[in-house]
Design a protein around this motif. Structure first.
Motif, mmCIF file in Angstrom:
data_model
loop_
_atom_site.group_PDB
_atom_site.id
_atom_site.type_symbol
_atom_site.label_atom_id
_atom_site.label_comp_id
_atom_site.label_asym_id
_atom_site.label_seq_id
_atom_site.Cartn_x
_atom_site.Cartn_y
_atom_site.Cartn_z
ATOM 1 N N VAL A 24 0.956 -1.279 -0.024
ATOM 2 C CA VAL A 24 -0.093 -0.157 -0.171
ATOM 3 C C VAL A 24 0.787 1.229 0.099
ATOM 4 O O VAL A 24 1.661 1.442 0.995
ATOM 5 N N LEU A 25 0.642 2.180 -1.060
ATOM 6 C CA LEU A 25 1.159 3.487 -0.885
ATOM 7 C C LEU A 25 0.145 4.334 -0.292
ATOM 8 O O LEU A 25 -0.730 4.855 -0.558
ATOM 9 N N MET A 26 0.732 5.114 1.112
ATOM 10 C CA MET A 26 0.035 6.021 1.740
ATOM 11 C C MET A 26 0.866 6.998 2.460
ATOM 12 O O MET A 26 1.523 6.874 3.535
ATOM 13 N N PRO A 27 1.098 8.087 1.688
ATOM 14 C CA PRO A 27 1.854 9.305 2.468
ATOM 15 C C PRO A 27 1.090 9.630 3.674
ATOM 16 O O PRO A 27 0.112 9.829 3.653
ATOM 17 N N VAL A 28 1.986 9.999 4.558
ATOM 18 C CA VAL A 28 1.622 10.656 5.649
ATOM 19 C C VAL A 28 1.495 12.015 5.664
ATOM 20 O O VAL A 28 2.362 13.158 5.564
ATOM 21 N N LEU A 29 0.118 12.740 5.605
ATOM 22 C CA LEU A 29 0.009 14.176 5.263
ATOM 23 C C LEU A 29 -1.215 14.542 6.119
ATOM 24 O O LEU A 29 -1.871 13.761 6.953
ATOM 25 N N ASP A 30 -1.271 15.913 6.325
ATOM 26 C CA ASP A 30 -2.456 16.490 6.879
ATOM 27 C C ASP A 30 -3.842 16.095 6.461
ATOM 28 O O ASP A 30 -3.995 15.740 5.319
ATOM 29 N N THR A 31 -4.789 15.942 7.337
ATOM 30 C CA THR A 31 -6.042 15.615 7.013
ATOM 31 C C THR A 31 -6.747 16.437 5.774
ATOM 32 O O THR A 31 -7.616 16.217 5.300
ATOM 33 N N ASP A 32 -6.228 17.779 5.883
ATOM 34 C CA ASP A 32 -7.057 18.726 4.876
ATOM 35 C C ASP A 32 -6.264 18.624 3.499
ATOM 36 O O ASP A 32 -6.709 19.353 2.448
ATOM 37 N N THR A 33 -5.563 17.471 3.226
ATOM 38 C CA THR A 33 -4.730 17.244 2.047
ATOM 39 C C THR A 33 -5.703 16.452 0.970
ATOM 40 O O THR A 33 -6.405 15.528 1.433
ATOM 41 N N GLU A 34 -5.713 16.954 -0.347
ATOM 42 C CA GLU A 34 -6.352 16.381 -1.494
ATOM 43 C C GLU A 34 -5.604 15.546 -2.191
ATOM 44 O O GLU A 34 -4.368 15.830 -2.430
ATOM 45 N N PHE A 35 -5.875 14.206 -2.695
ATOM 46 C CA PHE A 35 -5.079 13.184 -3.459
ATOM 47 C C PHE A 35 -5.759 12.915 -4.861
ATOM 48 O O PHE A 35 -7.047 12.850 -5.063
ATOM 49 N N LEU A 36 -4.882 12.740 -5.702
ATOM 50 C CA LEU A 36 -5.182 12.356 -7.189
ATOM 51 C C LEU A 36 -4.123 11.455 -7.711
ATOM 52 O O LEU A 36 -3.008 12.018 -7.755
ATOM 53 N N TRP A 37 -4.538 9.902 -7.931
ATOM 54 C CA TRP A 37 -3.564 8.925 -8.474
ATOM 55 C C TRP A 37 -3.818 8.951 -9.805
ATOM 56 O O TRP A 37 -4.855 9.563 -10.320
ATOM 57 N N ASN A 38 -2.795 8.214 -10.457
ATOM 58 C CA ASN A 38 -2.760 8.400 -11.960
ATOM 59 C C ASN A 38 -3.771 7.283 -12.245
ATOM 60 O O ASN A 38 -4.342 7.402 -13.524
ATOM 61 N N LEU A 93 -3.422 0.545 -3.168
ATOM 62 C CA LEU A 93 -3.100 -0.775 -3.097
ATOM 63 C C LEU A 93 -2.344 -1.210 -4.383
ATOM 64 O O LEU A 93 -3.063 -1.228 -5.269
ATOM 65 N N ILE A 94 -1.286 -1.554 -4.216
ATOM 66 C CA ILE A 94 -0.395 -2.314 -5.401
ATOM 67 C C ILE A 94 -0.510 -3.527 -5.293
ATOM 68 O O ILE A 94 -0.019 -4.242 -4.380
ATOM 69 N N GLU A 95 -0.985 -4.182 -6.649
ATOM 70 C CA GLU A 95 -1.138 -5.556 -6.892
ATOM 71 C C GLU A 95 -0.532 -5.823 -8.029
ATOM 72 O O GLU A 95 -0.082 -7.139 -8.392
ATOM 73 N N THR A 96 -0.012 -4.865 -9.025
ATOM 74 C CA THR A 96 0.413 -5.423 -10.335
ATOM 75 C C THR A 96 1.610 -4.526 -10.700
ATOM 76 O O THR A 96 2.003 -3.387 -10.048
ATOM 77 N N ASN A 97 2.469 -5.071 -11.612
ATOM 78 C CA ASN A 97 3.623 -4.213 -11.882
ATOM 79 C C ASN A 97 3.165 -2.932 -12.736
ATOM 80 O O ASN A 97 2.033 -2.950 -13.441
ATOM 81 N N GLY A 98 3.898 -1.869 -12.421
ATOM 82 C CA GLY A 98 3.446 -1.010 -13.305
ATOM 83 C C GLY A 98 3.881 0.603 -12.498
ATOM 84 O O GLY A 98 4.657 0.651 -11.468
ATOM 85 N N LEU A 99 3.748 1.734 -13.077
ATOM 86 C CA LEU A 99 4.190 2.771 -12.491
ATOM 87 C C LEU A 99 2.824 3.689 -11.979
ATOM 88 O O LEU A 99 1.816 3.636 -12.346
ATOM 89 N N TYR A 100 3.365 4.056 -10.876
ATOM 90 C CA TYR A 100 2.221 4.710 -9.889
ATOM 91 C C TYR A 100 2.633 6.064 -9.522
ATOM 92 O O TYR A 100 3.665 6.178 -8.827
ATOM 93 N N LYS A 101 1.696 7.032 -9.659
ATOM 94 C CA LYS A 101 2.006 8.282 -9.367
ATOM 95 C C LYS A 101 0.758 9.067 -8.617
ATOM 96 O O LYS A 101 -0.373 8.644 -8.969
ATOM 97 N N LEU A 102 1.157 9.978 -7.616
ATOM 98 C CA LEU A 102 0.372 10.611 -6.854
ATOM 99 C C LEU A 102 0.642 12.318 -6.991
ATOM 100 O O LEU A 102 1.638 12.617 -6.746
#
Length: 757
Positions: A617-631, A640-649
């Motif tokens: 699992v990719l999960m950066p520790v950031l403040d609760t007011d942070t907004e997230f957008l994955w690729n 949750l990482i289950e396959t080979n690949g490039l993951y971007k946040l």
């Protein structure tokens, strides 16, 4: 016939008044009754509650000539000025139930030696014989001992083994020596011992009179001398009479007498002369009588008897004070009665019942016994002895005066220290003792008079400095102090005043005993506290400043760094506060805590290889007011990482955005699995000899046919044998032999594999 009390006055007036200088304040302090006390140093009695004496009848007190308390006694125990028992001061042979249990007199021309004379209570049998009696004795006090606290150096020296409970003293005609006077029991004799600067005479002067004192109760009751020393009065308690005698101050003898018959079964206890000796007062149970000794003949004097008061309680002692007034005790009362002008005939003598409150203590029958010469009349009166007051001086008789000259003993007053007026007014510079002298020229003949007066301080009053009252509806002003009366500007007479409005307030106070007055004023302003709100604790973005605004019209400001703007720029985390003041001066404050808000920084680290079957699992520790957008479009805070690949946040907050990416590869991490068959027929399934579990590039692979011939070889095998030989010709379907080895780990695997086509 009664001898004139004034026949030697003119000869000795100068000596007598000179004596007043050193004796005016010896009777300033009184301790008596049930822990009661009075302080006359101001001229008016102020209650004292520090005394240790608890006594039913006789007692005595002495001060020095300037009014400093020395010691006091009930005839049994002596207490010093600190109210501790005097060294060797116990076991005197007086008695707490003796009328005049003790009398203290100074040795002439010696300011450190004092005599304590004591009389014991009589005990007699049914025949009137004395069964137990310690008699008349003296003890000697040296005030130079114990750092001025004094010590009894001689105790209980017997003078007579049979005397009544009667004891008084007056000055000799030379105004230096002192007569100590008592009466024997069982007879009709007065004893007078002479005390001089060389000590006490061992043999008394004896005067025989008409009446025998043979019944125990005749031993009870007071013996008093007039202040001028010319007249004595004795109250033989059970005899129902008052006896008056003339005393010869030169030779110590009683010369003439008369007596006043009382009603049967009435008893006289206390008696006292007026300061000028013209009036005699005596108590008969609950009544007080006055006779006029200047009325004329003996018959005229006796007929001048007048009842001046009747009280609720039995009356005990009558005692003059050095303010010229006469005080009266009643057993168990918390008050003393007063005759304000005892030199005057009734009703002008001004009797006042319950005038002096003893501050919760109570009197017994007795009051302190003093040498009555201390209370001789003064030739001029003094009014208004409060500090800063206009002190008035009045000559009692101004007839035939040519001129006068006053000296007020107040050198600080400069040219005003002297006056030639008949009735001058003087403002004394300080509180304290002043020896005032008056020179009078009568027909060109000079006569000089002296009087020691005490200028007393004003009552203490302090309402405080002008006051600002912030955020309160009321405020209590207090002028409270002991023995004061009060009058506020709104006519309230309470010691405190509750106020609710801004304004100027004042109070007048008056000491109940000295009569001195004082006042104070205070200005009070009511105001609400200023409003101030810096906001909730918060944060601001890094590399920026935060603006704090405390503005309010007509406020002044002081920040934590002493700056005085209504605003403050913060550029770092911390606690910031400001004090604000409104126009009235009321203060308030507020605090705000600031922290730095950072960009939403995070780091996925390097690209990563994971074993197959692992959940990551990719999960950066950031403040609760942070907004997230994955690729992949997810906006969750984790992936949750289950396959080979490039993951971007991409992460964003109010201070900006931040991004990072990572490539993840999964690999087999189990034991090496070598297949025994594969089908390189180009159908994209099982076309390669794939060895599971080896790290590509680290292994060597050799292929042999069934005849043992090497048909292919790979030095860094990468799972890429597709069933061909060295020349990439397809090998026929058959069974082949392989050797798989790892040069680094020295591992070797051998086996066969079949090719199907």
């Amino acid at each position: 016939m009664v001898q004139s009390r004034h026949n030697i006055f003119l000869v000795f007036v100068f000596l007598f008044l000179s004596f007043q200088i050193s004796a005016q304040h010896e009777a300033d302090f009184w301790y008596f009754g049930n822990y009661a006390g009075l302080d006359f140093s101001s001229g008016n009695p102020e209650p004292k509650t520090d005394g240790q004496l608890s006594n039913y009848e006789g007692c005595a007190t002495i001060s020095d000539s300037t009014g400093n308390l020395l010691f006091y006694t009930n005839g049994v125990t002596v207490w010093n000025k600190n109210h501790q028992i005097l060294t060797n001061g116990e076991g005197l042979t007086g008695d707490t139930s003796s009328t005049q249990s003790a009398l203290i007199v100074p040795q002439p021309a010696n300011d450190s030696i004092y005599y304590i004379f004591t009389t014991d209570e009589l005990s007699v049998d049914t025949n009137g014989n004395i069964t137990e009696h310690d008699g008349f004795r003296y003890s000697l006090v040296n005030m130079n001992k114990n750092n001025g606290d004094g010590e009894i150096i001689i105790k209980n020296v017997l003078l007579s083994d049979s005397v009544c409970e009667k004891l008084t003293a007056v000055r000799h005609q030379n105004n230096k020596d002192i007569w100590i006077i008592t009466h024997n029991f069982g007879g009709n004799q007065f004893y007078a011992w002479l005390l001089t600067d060389t000590g006490l005479g061992t043999t008394p002067f004896i005067s025989t009179t008409f009446f025998d004192y043979v019944i125990k109760e005749t031993a009870v009751g007071y013996l008093k001398a007039a202040p001028d020393g010319n007249t004595l009065a004795s109250n033989p308690f059970a005899a129902s009479r008052v006896e008056v005698y003339n005393f010869d101050k030169l030779n110590g003898t009683i010369t003439d007498y008369f007596y006043i018959d009382l009603d049967s079964y009435t008893y006289a206890y206390g008696c006292e002369f007026s300061p000028d000796g013209s009036k005699l007062y005596y108590a008969v149970q609950k009544k007080i009588y006055q006779i006029d000794l200047d009325a004329g003949s003996v018959a005229d004097i006796i007929n001048s008897e007048v009842e001046i008061a009747e009280t609720d309680l039995d009356i005990g002692a009558l005692q003059l004070s050095d303010n010229g007034k006469l005080y009266i005790s009643c057993n168990t009362s918390e008050y003393l009665h007063v005759i304000h002008k005892p030199d005057s005939l009734f009703p002008n003598c001004l009797f006042e019942e319950n005038e002096i409150f003893l501050d919760g203590r109570s009197a017994g029958l007795g009051l302190p016994n003093f040498m009555t010469s201390y209370f001789s009349e003064n030739k001029f009166d003094v009014l208004n002895t409060c500090l800063h007051s206009l002190t008035e001086f009045h000559i009692q008789n101004i007839s035939e005066i040519d001129s006068v000259y006053w000296n007020f003993d107040d050198s600080e007053s400069g040219i005003y220290n002297h006056s030639s007026e008949l009735s001058p007014i003087h403002i004394f510079s300080n509180e304290g003792i002043y020896d005032v002298s008056l020179k009078i020229w009568y027909h060109s003949t000079l006569t000089e008079y002296f009087r020691r007066i005490k200028i007393v301080p004003l009552p203490q009053i302090n309402l405080g400095v002008d006051t600002l009252i912030c955020n309160s509806d009321s405020y209590v002003l207090s002028a409270m102090n002991e023995h004061l009366t009060y009058r506020w500007n709104n006519l309230s007479v309470e010691p405190t005043l509750t106020i609710t409005n801004s304004g100027t307030y004042w109070v007048d106070v008056k000491n109940l005993y000295t009569g001195c007055e004082n006042s104070d004023t205070i200005s009070v302003v009511f105001s609400l506290i200023p409003e101030i709100e810096l906001g909730h604790d918060t944060s601001f973005c890094e590399q920026t400043e935060f603006y704090i605004d405390a503005y309010h019209e007509n406020y002044s400001y002081i920040w934590q760094d002493s700056s005085i703007n209504y605003w403050f720029y913060a550029d770092e985390a911390g606690t910031y506060y400001v004090d604000v003041f409104n126009e009235a001066g009321c203060q308030n404050s507020d605090t705000i805590r600031l922290s730095i808000k950072d960009l939403p920084r995070f780091n996925f680290s390097n690209d990563t290889v994971f074993c197959e079957g692992t959940n990551y699992v990719l999960m950066p520790v950031l403040d609760t007011d942070t907004e997230f957008l994955w690729n992949d479009g997810s906006i969750l805070p984790s992936c949750l990482i289950e396959t080979n690949g490039l993951y971007k946040l991409i992460a964003a907050n109010r201070c900006g955005i931040w991004s990072d990416s990572i490539t993840v590869i999964f690999k087999y991490c189990g034991a090496i699995v070598i297949p025994n068959v594969f089908t390189p027929n180009g159908d994209e399934f099982n076309n390669l000899f794939y060895i599971k579990g080896i790290e590509e590039g680290l292994w060597n692979l050799k292929i042999y046919n069934r005849w043992g011939q090497l048909v292919n070889e790979f030095d860094e095998y990468k799972n890429n044998w597709d069933g061909t030989d060295f020349k990439e010709h397809k090998l026929s379907a058959a069974v082949y032999y392989y050797i798989l080895s790892n040069p680094q780990s020295a591992e070797i695997y051998r086996g066969t594999v079949r090719i199907f086509r």
